[in-house]
Write a protein that holds these residues in place. Structure first.
Motif, PDB file in Angstrom:
ATOM      1  N   GLN A 160       0.809  -1.219   0.000  1.00 14.26           N
ATOM      2  CA  GLN A 160       0.000   0.000   0.000  1.00 14.26           C
ATOM      3  C   GLN A 160       0.843   1.271   0.000  1.00 14.26           C
ATOM      4  OE1 GLN A 160      -3.413  -0.108   2.963  1.00 14.26           O
ATOM      5  NE2 GLN A 160      -2.122  -1.764   3.746  1.00 14.26           N
ATOM      6  N   PHE A 161       2.117   1.144   0.415  1.00 18.09           N
ATOM      7  CA  PHE A 161       2.908   2.327   0.730  1.00 18.09           C
ATOM      8  C   PHE A 161       4.080   2.521  -0.231  1.00 18.09           C
ATOM      9  CE2 PHE A 161       1.102   0.381   4.538  1.00 18.09           C
ATOM     10  CZ  PHE A 161       0.259   1.406   4.944  1.00 18.09           C
ATOM     11  N   TYR A 162       4.539   3.768  -0.331  1.00 14.89           N
ATOM     12  CA  TYR A 162       5.716   4.053  -1.140  1.00 14.89           C
ATOM     13  C   TYR A 162       6.904   3.259  -0.582  1.00 14.89           C
ATOM     14  CZ  TYR A 162       3.151   7.848  -3.336  1.00 14.89           C
ATOM     15  OH  TYR A 162       2.232   8.573  -4.048  1.00 14.89           O
ATOM     16  N   PRO A 163       7.626   2.559  -1.443  1.00 18.78           N
ATOM     17  CA  PRO A 163       8.718   1.690  -0.973  1.00 18.78           C
ATOM     18  C   PRO A 163       9.752   2.405  -0.106  1.00 18.78           C
ATOM     19  CG  PRO A 163       8.231   1.227  -3.270  1.00 18.78           C
ATOM     20  CD  PRO A 163       7.424   2.436  -2.904  1.00 18.78           C
ATOM     21  N   HIS A 164      10.122   3.646  -0.469  1.00 16.90           N
ATOM     22  CA  HIS A 164      11.156   4.332   0.311  1.00 16.90           C
ATOM     23  C   HIS A 164      10.658   4.687   1.711  1.00 16.90           C
ATOM     24  CE1 HIS A 164       8.957   7.945  -0.961  1.00 16.90           C
ATOM     25  NE2 HIS A 164       9.712   8.685  -0.169  1.00 16.90           N
ATOM     26  N   LEU A 165       9.338   4.749   1.876  1.00 14.88           N
ATOM     27  CA  LEU A 165       8.790   4.995   3.210  1.00 14.88           C
ATOM     28  C   LEU A 165       8.727   3.707   4.016  1.00 14.88           C
ATOM     29  CD1 LEU A 165       5.848   7.454   2.393  1.00 14.88           C
ATOM     30  CD2 LEU A 165       8.199   7.981   3.044  1.00 14.88           C
ATOM     31  N   TRP A 166       8.354   2.616   3.349  1.00 16.72           N
ATOM     32  CA  TRP A 166       8.286   1.338   4.064  1.00 16.72           C
ATOM     33  C   TRP A 166       9.671   0.922   4.561  1.00 16.72           C
ATOM     34  CZ3 TRP A 166       4.480  -1.027   6.335  1.00 16.72           C
ATOM     35  CH2 TRP A 166       4.686  -2.324   6.814  1.00 16.72           C
ATOM     36  N   ASN A 200       2.712   9.788   6.905  1.00 16.16           N
ATOM     37  CA  ASN A 200       2.855  10.862   5.913  1.00 16.16           C
ATOM     38  C   ASN A 200       4.323  11.182   5.679  1.00 16.16           C
ATOM     39  OD1 ASN A 200       3.472  12.188   8.307  1.00 16.16           O
ATOM     40  ND2 ASN A 200       2.257  13.985   7.867  1.00 16.16           N
ATOM     41  N   THR A 201       4.564  12.024   4.691  1.00 18.04           N
ATOM     42  CA  THR A 201       5.932  12.386   4.352  1.00 18.04           C
ATOM     43  C   THR A 201       5.916  13.780   3.732  1.00 18.04           C
ATOM     44  OG1 THR A 201       7.950  11.650   3.206  1.00 18.04           O
ATOM     45  CG2 THR A 201       5.873  11.355   2.037  1.00 18.04           C
ATOM     46  N   ASP A 202       7.062  14.224   3.246  1.00 16.96           N
ATOM     47  CA  ASP A 202       7.113  15.483   2.520  1.00 16.96           C
ATOM     48  C   ASP A 202       8.222  15.426   1.477  1.00 16.96           C
ATOM     49  OD1 ASP A 202       9.536  15.943   3.913  1.00 16.96           O
ATOM     50  OD2 ASP A 202       8.538  17.128   5.447  1.00 16.96           O
ATOM     51  N   THR A 203       8.241  16.407   0.626  1.00 18.86           N
ATOM     52  CA  THR A 203       9.264  16.513  -0.406  1.00 18.86           C
ATOM     53  C   THR A 203       9.457  17.988  -0.719  1.00 18.86           C
ATOM     54  OG1 THR A 203       9.956  15.740  -2.595  1.00 18.86           O
ATOM     55  CG2 THR A 203       7.641  16.343  -2.344  1.00 18.86           C
ATOM     56  N   ARG A 204      10.600  18.330  -1.280  1.00 25.36           N
ATOM     57  CA  ARG A 204      10.913  19.730  -1.537  1.00 25.36           C
ATOM     58  C   ARG A 204      10.869  20.044  -3.023  1.00 25.36           C
ATOM     59  NH1 ARG A 204      11.772  18.127   2.970  1.00 25.36           N
ATOM     60  NH2 ARG A 204      12.162  19.458   4.794  1.00 25.36           N
ATOM     61  N   LEU A 205      10.305  21.195  -3.332  1.00 27.35           N
ATOM     62  CA  LEU A 205      10.157  21.646  -4.709  1.00 27.35           C
ATOM     63  C   LEU A 205      10.729  23.053  -4.855  1.00 27.35           C
ATOM     64  CD1 LEU A 205       6.406  20.620  -5.094  1.00 27.35           C
ATOM     65  CD2 LEU A 205       8.298  19.507  -6.297  1.00 27.35           C
ATOM     66  N   LEU A 206      11.033  23.424  -6.081  1.00 30.52           N
ATOM     67  CA  LEU A 206      11.441  24.784  -6.385  1.00 30.52           C
ATOM     68  C   LEU A 206      10.190  25.570  -6.796  1.00 30.52           C
ATOM     69  CD1 LEU A 206      13.895  26.765  -6.875  1.00 30.52           C
ATOM     70  CD2 LEU A 206      13.614  26.184  -9.300  1.00 30.52           C
ATOM     71  N   GLY A 227       8.884  12.905   7.785  1.00 27.72           N
ATOM     72  CA  GLY A 227       7.533  12.399   7.933  1.00 27.72           C
ATOM     73  C   GLY A 227       7.312  11.734   9.270  1.00 27.72           C
ATOM     74  N   PHE A 228       6.153  11.074   9.363  1.00 22.34           N
ATOM     75  CA  PHE A 228       5.766  10.458  10.630  1.00 22.34           C
ATOM     76  C   PHE A 228       5.158   9.070  10.403  1.00 22.34           C
ATOM     77  CE2 PHE A 228       5.762  15.011  11.233  1.00 22.34           C
ATOM     78  CZ  PHE A 228       6.585  15.126  12.352  1.00 22.34           C
ATOM     79  N   VAL A 229       5.172   8.296  11.459  1.00 19.62           N
ATOM     80  CA  VAL A 229       4.667   6.923  11.422  1.00 19.62           C
ATOM     81  C   VAL A 229       3.691   6.718  12.566  1.00 19.62           C
ATOM     82  CG1 VAL A 229       6.773   5.994  10.377  1.00 19.62           C
ATOM     83  CG2 VAL A 229       6.561   6.079  12.887  1.00 19.62           C
TER      84      VAL A 229
END
Length: 431
Positions: free
Chosen positions: A127-133, A148-154, A314-316
């Motif tokens: 169910q989850f993004y592999p890099h988070l699992w 949840n998680t986050d990512t950075r954008l320009l 992010g958090f778990v």
């Protein structure tokens, strides 16, 4: 006599308060009147925005079945984790807690959280993004579930691009282009800057992120090996120093002195033309930017083809070691991290959630700029890395950061600073 009575009453109230804060309140009743098992859920979501959202999710869960009743205990940011460790040590923890995603292995190593493998099957992780699992695994077993998680954008100002003769549909793709664009976007009145095109240490990004980008996506510790004092990371620090030299220390400090949030954010106020931040920064632009004409793009790559690396956090959801109702707690965690609850959280918070199907469903339901930015942030997760704290190098960041700060303040050369940082981290290694 009155003073003695007041003292006794005060002591009783204090003990009661401490018991509530430490989780003692959660065991006053094991079940509701109608026989539901009470699960005490700790979070730090107490704001006017987030508290109603998480409590609606809890209410929906409580109404969806007749075996478990989840009670929400709010604890302030920072306090929650100190009190969690104290309650685990005392044998009286919460049943579920929201915790930091990058330190799951540390708590597993220290027997502060429960092994969840007995409650889930192998397909659950899909169910989850592999890099988070990957962040919740310790010794081939999961000790939490990603929330949840986050990512950075320009973020960039399209109107400023037009004014500077730049194509607003072609943001900078590399560090070299970033420098070129920034110089064109600067506005000066004599020696004073009225607008700065870009400064790499403003926004939600730091030196470590640029060092990782220059070094092919390698963090400071990769597969147990140290990659702190590398040629590319040295180069990245020299590059950062070059930006400060171009603008001047006085300019950097004077701009930073006026920084704020909402309308006072320098990007929203038009004082900075390009700005790196997490996806949820868009909500400030939406609410306070007065129809600002902006674009979003991946963080420029060190060079063409080297990767538009971003780092995330992010958090778990976790079951503390010794929780009295782990099976019931896991039922709630499955709901909390399932598609329905995750979609609701994302739609209301504009947050990157861990559940892939939920994230994709949100993209389909949003429109306009909401969709534009959220879709960009979801896509950016493919190039977003998390750097869990290795159990062999606990607290390594606190050993590195002072050396980086010393370099950026001009007190130490990059080569010397990173060499000393690597030596300090090596001393931390656990056998």
């Amino acid at each position: 006599m009155k003073k003695g009575l007041i003292f006794i009453i005060s002591a009783i109230l204090l003990i009661g308060t401490l018991a509530g804060c430490s989780g003692g309140e959660s065991v006053q009743a094991e079940k509701t009147k109608d026989g539901k098992v009470i699960v005490d859920f700790w979070s730090f979501w107490g704001s006017e925005t987030r508290r109603p959202i998480i409590e609606k999710i809890i209410e929906d869960f409580n109404n969806s079945q007749d075996e478990v009743f989840v009670k929400h205990t709010y604890l302030p940011w920072g306090d929650i984790w100190t009190k969690n460790l104290a309650s685990v040590a005392a044998g009286n923890p919460a049943d579920v807690i929201i915790n930091d995603i990058n330190s799951v292995a540390q708590r597993a190593e220290n027997a502060q959280s429960e092994d969840l493998s007995k409650y889930i099957d192998e397909s659950f992780k899909d169910q989850f993004y592999p890099h988070l699992w990957e962040t919740v695994m310790y010794g081939d077993k999961p000790y939490a579930v990603p929330f949840n998680t986050d990512t950075r954008l320009l973020f960039y100002n399209k109107d400023a691009f037009k004014e500077a003769g730049l194509d607003p549909e072609k943001p900078p793709a590399t560090w070299a282009e970033l420098e070129e664009y920034a110089a064109k976007l600067d506005i000066k009145d004599g020696d004073r800057y009225e607008r700065v095109g870009f400064y790499p240490l403003w926004g939600s990004i730091g030196a470590a992120s640029w060092m990782t980008s220059a070094d092919g996506g390698k963090g400071f510790i990769q597969d147990g090996e140290l990659y702190i004092n590398t040629p590319k990371k040295q180069e990245a620090l020299r590059w950062l120093l070059g930006w400060k030299e171009r603008l001047g220390e006085k300019t950097v400090q004077s701009f930073e002195a006026e920084f704020g949030s909402e309308q006072s954010n320098p990007f929203i106020a038009g004082k900075v033309a390009m700005w790196v931040d997490i996806g949820t920064f868009y909500t400030q632009i939406r609410d306070y930017g007065e129809d600002m004409n902006f674009g979003v793009a991946p963080i420029p790559a060190y060079e063409k083809g080297s990767g538009n690396w971003s780092d995330g956090g992010g958090f778990v959801a976790e079951i503390p070691k010794g929780a009295k109702h782990p099976e019931e707690a896991m039922k709630f965690i499955k709901y909390l991290t399932g598609q329905e609850a995750q979609k609701y959280w994302a739609m209301k918070n504009y947050d990157n959630v861990a559940n892939k199907e939920a994230a994709e469903a949100v993209v389909n339901d949003l429109k306009g700029d909401d969709k534009y930015v959220y879709e960009a942030s979801v896509k950016n997760l493919d190039q977003t890395q998390l750097f869990p704290v290795p159990v062999k190098y606990p607290d390594y960041q606190s050993r590195i950061n002072p050396h980086i700060d010393s370099v950026l303040l001009g007190k130490t050369k990059p080569e010397k600073g990173l060499a000393e940082a690597e030596k300090d981290v090596e001393k931390l290694k656990r056998k």
